[in-house]
Design a protein around this motif. Structure first.
Motif, mmCIF file in Angstrom:
data_model
loop_
_atom_site.group_PDB
_atom_site.id
_atom_site.type_symbol
_atom_site.label_atom_id
_atom_site.label_comp_id
_atom_site.label_asym_id
_atom_site.label_seq_id
_atom_site.Cartn_x
_atom_site.Cartn_y
_atom_site.Cartn_z
ATOM 1 N N ARG A 150 0.245 -40.823 -5.660
ATOM 2 C CA ARG A 150 1.372 -39.871 -5.862
ATOM 3 C C ARG A 150 2.288 -40.038 -6.674
ATOM 4 O O ARG A 150 2.892 -39.241 -7.593
ATOM 5 N N GLU A 151 2.937 -41.332 -6.933
ATOM 6 C CA GLU A 151 3.960 -41.659 -7.748
ATOM 7 C C GLU A 151 3.727 -41.713 -8.989
ATOM 8 O O GLU A 151 4.227 -41.296 -9.947
ATOM 9 N N SER A 152 2.372 -42.044 -9.073
ATOM 10 C CA SER A 152 2.002 -42.209 -10.790
ATOM 11 C C SER A 152 1.907 -40.821 -11.268
ATOM 12 O O SER A 152 2.255 -40.613 -12.278
ATOM 13 N N PHE A 153 1.287 -39.859 -10.716
ATOM 14 C CA PHE A 153 1.069 -38.486 -11.111
ATOM 15 C C PHE A 153 2.619 -38.031 -11.022
ATOM 16 O O PHE A 153 2.643 -36.894 -12.199
ATOM 17 N N SER A 154 3.233 -38.123 -10.298
ATOM 18 C CA SER A 154 4.764 -37.595 -10.349
ATOM 19 C C SER A 154 5.480 -38.035 -11.591
ATOM 20 O O SER A 154 5.932 -37.470 -12.451
ATOM 21 N N THR A 155 5.327 -39.399 -11.670
ATOM 22 C CA THR A 155 6.130 -39.823 -12.725
ATOM 23 C C THR A 155 5.914 -39.428 -14.296
ATOM 24 O O THR A 155 6.642 -39.129 -15.103
ATOM 25 N N THR A 156 4.406 -39.124 -14.367
ATOM 26 C CA THR A 156 3.787 -38.732 -15.639
ATOM 27 C C THR A 156 3.839 -37.171 -15.674
ATOM 28 O O THR A 156 3.211 -36.856 -16.771
ATOM 29 N N GLY A 157 4.249 -36.438 -14.633
ATOM 30 C CA GLY A 157 4.157 -34.935 -14.779
ATOM 31 C C GLY A 157 2.622 -34.429 -14.644
ATOM 32 O O GLY A 157 2.669 -33.419 -15.015
ATOM 33 N N ALA A 158 1.938 -35.006 -14.100
ATOM 34 C CA ALA A 158 0.833 -34.577 -13.677
ATOM 35 C C ALA A 158 0.483 -34.175 -12.243
ATOM 36 O O ALA A 158 -0.561 -34.174 -11.698
ATOM 37 N N LEU A 169 3.544 -34.449 -22.138
ATOM 38 C CA LEU A 169 2.765 -33.694 -23.124
ATOM 39 C C LEU A 169 1.483 -34.802 -22.991
ATOM 40 O O LEU A 169 0.192 -34.203 -23.120
ATOM 41 N N LEU A 170 1.777 -35.944 -23.144
ATOM 42 C CA LEU A 170 0.783 -37.031 -23.185
ATOM 43 C C LEU A 170 -0.257 -36.976 -21.854
ATOM 44 O O LEU A 170 -1.510 -37.024 -22.306
ATOM 45 N N SER A 171 0.398 -36.837 -20.977
ATOM 46 C CA SER A 171 -0.413 -36.939 -19.497
ATOM 47 C C SER A 171 -1.212 -35.579 -19.516
ATOM 48 O O SER A 171 -2.531 -35.643 -19.136
ATOM 49 N N ASN A 172 -0.838 -34.665 -20.105
ATOM 50 C CA ASN A 172 -1.412 -33.281 -19.680
ATOM 51 C C ASN A 172 -2.569 -33.134 -20.810
ATOM 52 O O ASN A 172 -3.904 -32.733 -20.368
ATOM 53 N N PHE A 173 -2.715 -33.977 -21.882
ATOM 54 C CA PHE A 173 -3.915 -34.204 -22.623
ATOM 55 C C PHE A 173 -4.956 -35.218 -21.860
ATOM 56 O O PHE A 173 -6.144 -34.726 -22.262
ATOM 57 N N ILE A 174 -4.726 -35.509 -20.931
ATOM 58 C CA ILE A 174 -5.621 -36.031 -19.912
ATOM 59 C C ILE A 174 -5.946 -35.676 -18.946
ATOM 60 O O ILE A 174 -7.178 -35.336 -18.628
ATOM 61 N N VAL A 175 -5.104 -35.131 -18.237
ATOM 62 C CA VAL A 175 -5.188 -34.549 -16.708
ATOM 63 C C VAL A 175 -5.790 -32.987 -16.894
ATOM 64 O O VAL A 175 -6.879 -32.761 -15.814
ATOM 65 N N ILE A 176 -5.770 -32.204 -17.555
ATOM 66 C CA ILE A 176 -6.166 -30.983 -17.798
ATOM 67 C C ILE A 176 -7.611 -30.901 -18.136
ATOM 68 O O ILE A 176 -8.389 -30.425 -17.302
ATOM 69 N N PRO A 177 -8.062 -31.518 -19.218
ATOM 70 C CA PRO A 177 -9.472 -31.718 -19.346
ATOM 71 C C PRO A 177 -10.221 -32.271 -18.150
ATOM 72 O O PRO A 177 -11.425 -31.909 -17.817
ATOM 73 N N ALA A 178 -9.598 -33.437 -17.643
ATOM 74 C CA ALA A 178 -10.286 -34.188 -16.637
ATOM 75 C C ALA A 178 -10.383 -33.300 -15.412
ATOM 76 O O ALA A 178 -11.379 -33.357 -14.719
ATOM 77 N N ALA A 179 -9.206 -32.464 -15.043
ATOM 78 C CA ALA A 179 -9.525 -31.573 -13.839
ATOM 79 C C ALA A 179 -10.635 -30.709 -14.151
ATOM 80 O O ALA A 179 -11.177 -30.478 -12.924
ATOM 81 N N SER A 180 -10.718 -30.158 -15.193
ATOM 82 C CA SER A 180 -11.757 -29.187 -15.482
ATOM 83 C C SER A 180 -13.320 -30.039 -15.172
ATOM 84 O O SER A 180 -14.002 -29.391 -14.368
ATOM 85 N N ILE A 181 -13.191 -31.079 -15.656
ATOM 86 C CA ILE A 181 -14.562 -31.703 -15.586
ATOM 87 C C ILE A 181 -14.872 -32.123 -14.341
ATOM 88 O O ILE A 181 -15.796 -32.117 -13.725
ATOM 89 N N ILE A 182 -13.967 -32.610 -13.474
ATOM 90 C CA ILE A 182 -14.054 -33.042 -12.114
ATOM 91 C C ILE A 182 -14.479 -31.784 -11.229
ATOM 92 O O ILE A 182 -15.242 -32.215 -10.362
ATOM 93 N N ILE A 183 -13.784 -30.566 -11.538
ATOM 94 C CA ILE A 183 -14.280 -29.500 -10.557
ATOM 95 C C ILE A 183 -15.778 -29.041 -10.746
ATOM 96 O O ILE A 183 -16.416 -28.851 -9.898
#
Length: 240
Positions: free
Chosen positions: A3-11, A174-188
């Motif tokens: 949770r701390e990692s995701f919070s720190t990166t804005g994800a 901005l950098l983290s969203n380039f990772i988490v948004i596509p990854a979230a779609s793929i994961i679902i």
């Protein structure tokens, strides 16, 4: 630590069930029900099933304000599709807020409710204006530019509340969203595929392996961004 990692990166929005997930589920259900076909009665059946599945998903996830907002908005879109009408995005946003506050007025003081509506209003209003500043011809560049625009305008809408309530601002959102948004779609998508293939030997195991690999890559990417110097700005806004 996670949770701390995701919070720190804005994800953090990826860990919390939010409008992003409901939107992906809406698209998935639409694709899954596409074989129903065309025609007035089939169109009504398809959209009613989408609304039903969305609210089942909302109940399963706990009916948080952000999920209720997204589910109600997408339900209104599906309802408009039944009559072959195009819904007005602003009417949909404010009508959903009115209904939710009518059911539970205390939602107005809920942080998730405030963040959710500020984010979606900011995206709807600012994203077209920012997106029109550049029209890349390449599909890859257009995808990157669209993702950049959405990330920036969503942060514009939520940053004041995030700083006020949580006293922090993720500098590399901005950098983290380039990772988490596509990854979230793929994961679902992979999760749904795993649900459908889990009983099939080898195929289910392969889908599970791919899903686990994507999750590991996602966490590795977020952890790497977290350890970049000055990843987080801490600040305090007086409530007086």
């Amino acid at each position: 630590k996670l949770r701390e990692s995701f919070s720190t990166t804005g994800a953090m929005h990826v860990l919390a069930v939010s409008g992003l997930h409901v939107g992906i589920i809406f698209v998935v259900f639409g694709l899954f029900l596409k074989p129903i076909g065309q025609g007035k009665k089939r169109n009504i059946l398809k959209n009613l099933l989408i609304i039903l599945f969305l609210w089942i998903y909302a109940f399963i996830t706990g009916l948080s304000p952000s999920v209720c907002r997204a589910t109600l908005m997408f339900s209104l879109v599906a309802f408009a599709n039944i009559f072959n009408r195009k819904s007005s995005i602003y009417n949909t946003i404010f009508f959903s807020a009115f209904v939710l506050l009518l059911i539970n007025p205390s939602f107005l003081l809920d942080v998730g409710f405030q963040l959710s509506y500020c984010a979606v209003i900011s995206i709807v209003y600012f994203q077209p204006k920012l997106s029109n500043l550049w029209h890349p011809k390449s599909k890859a560049l257009k995808w990157c530019w669209d993702l950049t625009c959405v990330s920036i305008v969503a942060q514009i809408g939520t940053a004041p509340f995030a700083m006020y309530y949580f006293h922090q601002f993720p500098n590399y959102f901005l950098l983290s969203n380039f990772i988490v948004i596509p990854a979230a779609s793929i994961i679902i998508y992979l999760t749904i595929a795993l649900f459908l293939t889990s009983f099939i030997p080898y195929i289910g195991a392969f889908v599970a392996f791919v899903l686990n690999s994507v999750l590991k890559i996602l966490y590795w990417g977020i952890s790497s961004i977290e350890h970049i110097p000055n990843a987080l700005t801490t600040l305090f806004i007086s409530k007086e």
